[in-house]
Design a protein around this motif. Structure first.
Motif, PDB file in Angstrom:
ATOM      1  N   GLY A  32       0.793  -1.218   0.000  1.00  0.00           N
ATOM      2  CA  GLY A  32       0.000   0.000   0.000  1.00  0.00           C
ATOM      3  C   GLY A  32       0.826   1.269   0.000  1.00  0.00           C
ATOM      4  O   GLY A  32       0.292   2.359   0.199  1.00  0.00           O
ATOM      5  N   ARG A  33       2.123   1.140  -0.221  1.00  0.00           N
ATOM      6  CA  ARG A  33       2.945   2.355  -0.310  1.00  0.00           C
ATOM      7  C   ARG A  33       2.419   3.245  -1.434  1.00  0.00           C
ATOM      8  O   ARG A  33       1.843   2.764  -2.403  1.00  0.00           O
ATOM      9  CB  ARG A  33       4.410   1.994  -0.546  1.00  0.00           C
ATOM     10  CG  ARG A  33       5.062   1.384   0.658  1.00  0.00           C
ATOM     11  CD  ARG A  33       6.513   1.079   0.396  1.00  0.00           C
ATOM     12  NE  ARG A  33       7.113   0.410   1.549  1.00  0.00           N
ATOM     13  CZ  ARG A  33       8.200  -0.330   1.486  1.00  0.00           C
ATOM     14  NH1 ARG A  33       8.837  -0.480   0.340  1.00  0.00           N
ATOM     15  NH2 ARG A  33       8.663  -0.910   2.565  1.00  0.00           N
ATOM     16  N   ARG A  34       2.682   4.520  -1.304  1.00  0.00           N
ATOM     17  CA  ARG A  34       2.054   5.495  -2.212  1.00  0.00           C
ATOM     18  C   ARG A  34       2.945   5.957  -3.367  1.00  0.00           C
ATOM     19  O   ARG A  34       2.548   6.814  -4.134  1.00  0.00           O
ATOM     20  CB  ARG A  34       1.564   6.685  -1.401  1.00  0.00           C
ATOM     21  CG  ARG A  34       0.494   6.255  -0.390  1.00  0.00           C
ATOM     22  CD  ARG A  34       0.102   7.369   0.556  1.00  0.00           C
ATOM     23  NE  ARG A  34      -0.708   6.876   1.646  1.00  0.00           N
ATOM     24  CZ  ARG A  34      -2.028   6.769   1.616  1.00  0.00           C
ATOM     25  NH1 ARG A  34      -2.682   7.104   0.538  1.00  0.00           N
ATOM     26  NH2 ARG A  34      -2.684   6.312   2.660  1.00  0.00           N
ATOM     27  N   THR A  39       2.248   1.779  -6.639  1.00  0.00           N
ATOM     28  CA  THR A  39       0.875   2.012  -7.097  1.00  0.00           C
ATOM     29  C   THR A  39       0.582   1.202  -8.350  1.00  0.00           C
ATOM     30  O   THR A  39      -0.472   0.569  -8.453  1.00  0.00           O
ATOM     31  CB  THR A  39       0.627   3.513  -7.332  1.00  0.00           C
ATOM     32  OG1 THR A  39       0.820   4.210  -6.089  1.00  0.00           O
ATOM     33  CG2 THR A  39      -0.775   3.773  -7.846  1.00  0.00           C
ATOM     34  N   ARG A  42       0.378  -2.466  -7.265  1.00  0.00           N
ATOM     35  CA  ARG A  42      -0.875  -2.683  -6.525  1.00  0.00           C
ATOM     36  C   ARG A  42      -2.061  -2.742  -7.486  1.00  0.00           C
ATOM     37  O   ARG A  42      -2.901  -3.633  -7.401  1.00  0.00           O
ATOM     38  CB  ARG A  42      -1.073  -1.566  -5.487  1.00  0.00           C
ATOM     39  CG  ARG A  42      -2.369  -1.657  -4.730  1.00  0.00           C
ATOM     40  CD  ARG A  42      -2.509  -0.574  -3.663  1.00  0.00           C
ATOM     41  NE  ARG A  42      -2.279   0.773  -4.122  1.00  0.00           N
ATOM     42  CZ  ARG A  42      -1.185   1.500  -3.869  1.00  0.00           C
ATOM     43  NH1 ARG A  42      -0.201   1.006  -3.157  1.00  0.00           N
ATOM     44  NH2 ARG A  42      -1.079   2.728  -4.333  1.00  0.00           N
ATOM     45  N   SER A 138     -10.576   4.920   4.153  1.00  0.00           N
ATOM     46  CA  SER A 138      -9.477   5.454   4.967  1.00  0.00           C
ATOM     47  C   SER A 138      -9.922   6.668   5.771  1.00  0.00           C
ATOM     48  O   SER A 138      -9.562   6.803   6.945  1.00  0.00           O
ATOM     49  CB  SER A 138      -8.274   5.806   4.091  1.00  0.00           C
ATOM     50  OG  SER A 138      -8.596   6.842   3.175  1.00  0.00           O
ATOM     51  N   ASP A 158      -0.517   3.004   7.353  1.00  0.00           N
ATOM     52  CA  ASP A 158      -0.733   3.873   6.194  1.00  0.00           C
ATOM     53  C   ASP A 158      -0.866   3.049   4.920  1.00  0.00           C
ATOM     54  O   ASP A 158      -1.733   3.318   4.081  1.00  0.00           O
ATOM     55  CB  ASP A 158       0.425   4.874   6.056  1.00  0.00           C
ATOM     56  CG  ASP A 158       0.181   5.845   4.916  1.00  0.00           C
ATOM     57  OD1 ASP A 158      -0.842   6.562   4.939  1.00  0.00           O
ATOM     58  OD2 ASP A 158       1.011   5.866   3.981  1.00  0.00           O
ATOM     59  N   SER A 159      -0.046   2.019   4.774  1.00  0.00           N
ATOM     60  CA  SER A 159      -0.129   1.144   3.600  1.00  0.00           C
ATOM     61  C   SER A 159      -1.442   0.362   3.587  1.00  0.00           C
ATOM     62  O   SER A 159      -2.043   0.159   2.524  1.00  0.00           O
ATOM     63  CB  SER A 159       1.054   0.178   3.566  1.00  0.00           C
ATOM     64  OG  SER A 159       2.226   0.848   3.181  1.00  0.00           O
ATOM     65  N   CYS A 162      -4.181   2.736   2.441  1.00  0.00           N
ATOM     66  CA  CYS A 162      -4.079   2.948   0.997  1.00  0.00           C
ATOM     67  C   CYS A 162      -4.610   1.731   0.235  1.00  0.00           C
ATOM     68  O   CYS A 162      -5.360   1.869  -0.739  1.00  0.00           O
ATOM     69  CB  CYS A 162      -2.629   3.241   0.621  1.00  0.00           C
ATOM     70  SG  CYS A 162      -2.386   3.573  -1.134  1.00  0.00           S
ATOM     71  N   ASP A 165      -8.425   1.563   0.355  1.00  0.00           N
ATOM     72  CA  ASP A 165      -9.026   2.491  -0.606  1.00  0.00           C
ATOM     73  C   ASP A 165      -8.932   1.933  -2.031  1.00  0.00           C
ATOM     74  O   ASP A 165      -9.872   2.045  -2.813  1.00  0.00           O
ATOM     75  CB  ASP A 165      -8.356   3.860  -0.533  1.00  0.00           C
ATOM     76  CG  ASP A 165      -8.749   4.652   0.710  1.00  0.00           C
ATOM     77  OD1 ASP A 165      -9.780   4.318   1.344  1.00  0.00           O
ATOM     78  OD2 ASP A 165      -8.019   5.609   1.045  1.00  0.00           O
ATOM     79  N   ALA A 166      -7.807   1.314  -2.357  1.00  0.00           N
ATOM     80  CA  ALA A 166      -7.634   0.732  -3.695  1.00  0.00           C
ATOM     81  C   ALA A 166      -8.580  -0.451  -3.898  1.00  0.00           C
ATOM     82  O   ALA A 166      -9.169  -0.607  -4.976  1.00  0.00           O
ATOM     83  CB  ALA A 166      -6.180   0.297  -3.895  1.00  0.00           C
TER      84      ALA A 166
END
Length: 190
Positions: A32-34, A39, A42, A138, A158-159, A162, A165-166
């Motif tokens: 889930g890193r941004r 991205t 993912r 989130s 945080d991951s 994310c 949300d994805a």
């Protein structure tokens, strides 16, 4: 070494384990890193899952390798922590989206992190939370009274936010319950 080909839920119901514990030696949850590269990865990963389950086909997510503490029926993954965490989040999302009875997803309480207390507590609170699955997940989680502000700085949490949300973005118009619960398989080497 025994090989089991099963779903995430099946690890708890078909195998000799009652709990999965991500050990201290594992890095933070990273899917889930941004950043742009993660991205893309993912999005491809979720698309592959979505495409297969939309066709009622099984997707195989490679192997998960680890050891079992037979006395405690505890599975400690040495490889596959990222996939297991993503599956935990997918199963949680499907359960909440379909308003399942807690008895149908209570097994999620048997997935935990030993790496840090915040990730462990987050997973526990997430399972028991009541959210409107139509609104951004989130934001709702961050607004919960059980969500301390310092968790926003935790890389694993945080991951996970994310990724949730994805998952929501990908699955919002789909009935994921049966497909996710039955159609996402992993080969597990125990």
């Amino acid at each position: 070494m025994e090989t089991i080909f099963t779903s995430f839920k099946g690890l708890f119901t078909e195998g000799n384990i009652s709990q999965i514990e991500i050990p201290k030696i594992q890095r933070s949850y990273a899917q889930g890193r941004r950043d742009a590269r993660t991205t893309r990865t993912r999005n491809r990963f979720l698309k592959a899952i979505y495409d297969k389950i939309s066709l009622d086909e099984i997707i195989t997510l490679d192997f998960v390798y680890g050891e079992i503490d037979k006395d405690n029926k505890l599975f400690i993954p040495l490889d596959g922590q990222q996939r297991l965490t993503t599956l935990f989040l997918l199963y949680w999302y499907a359960a909440k989206k379909e308003n399942l009875n807690i008895s149908e997803y209570a097994f999620l309480h048997n997935f935990t992190y030993k790496t840090r207390y915040s990730a462990r507590n987050f997973c526990e609170k997430l399972i028991d939370s009541s959210l409107n699955i139509e609104d951004k997940i989130s934001t709702q989680i961050e607004d919960q009274t059980w969500f301390p502000l310092d968790w926003k700085r935790d890389a694993t949490i945080d991951s996970m936010l994310c990724m949730l949300d994805a998952i929501q973005e990908k699955m919002i118009r789909h009935n994921p319950r049966q497909q996710i619960y039955a159609g996402v398989a992993i080969a597990t080497y125990l």
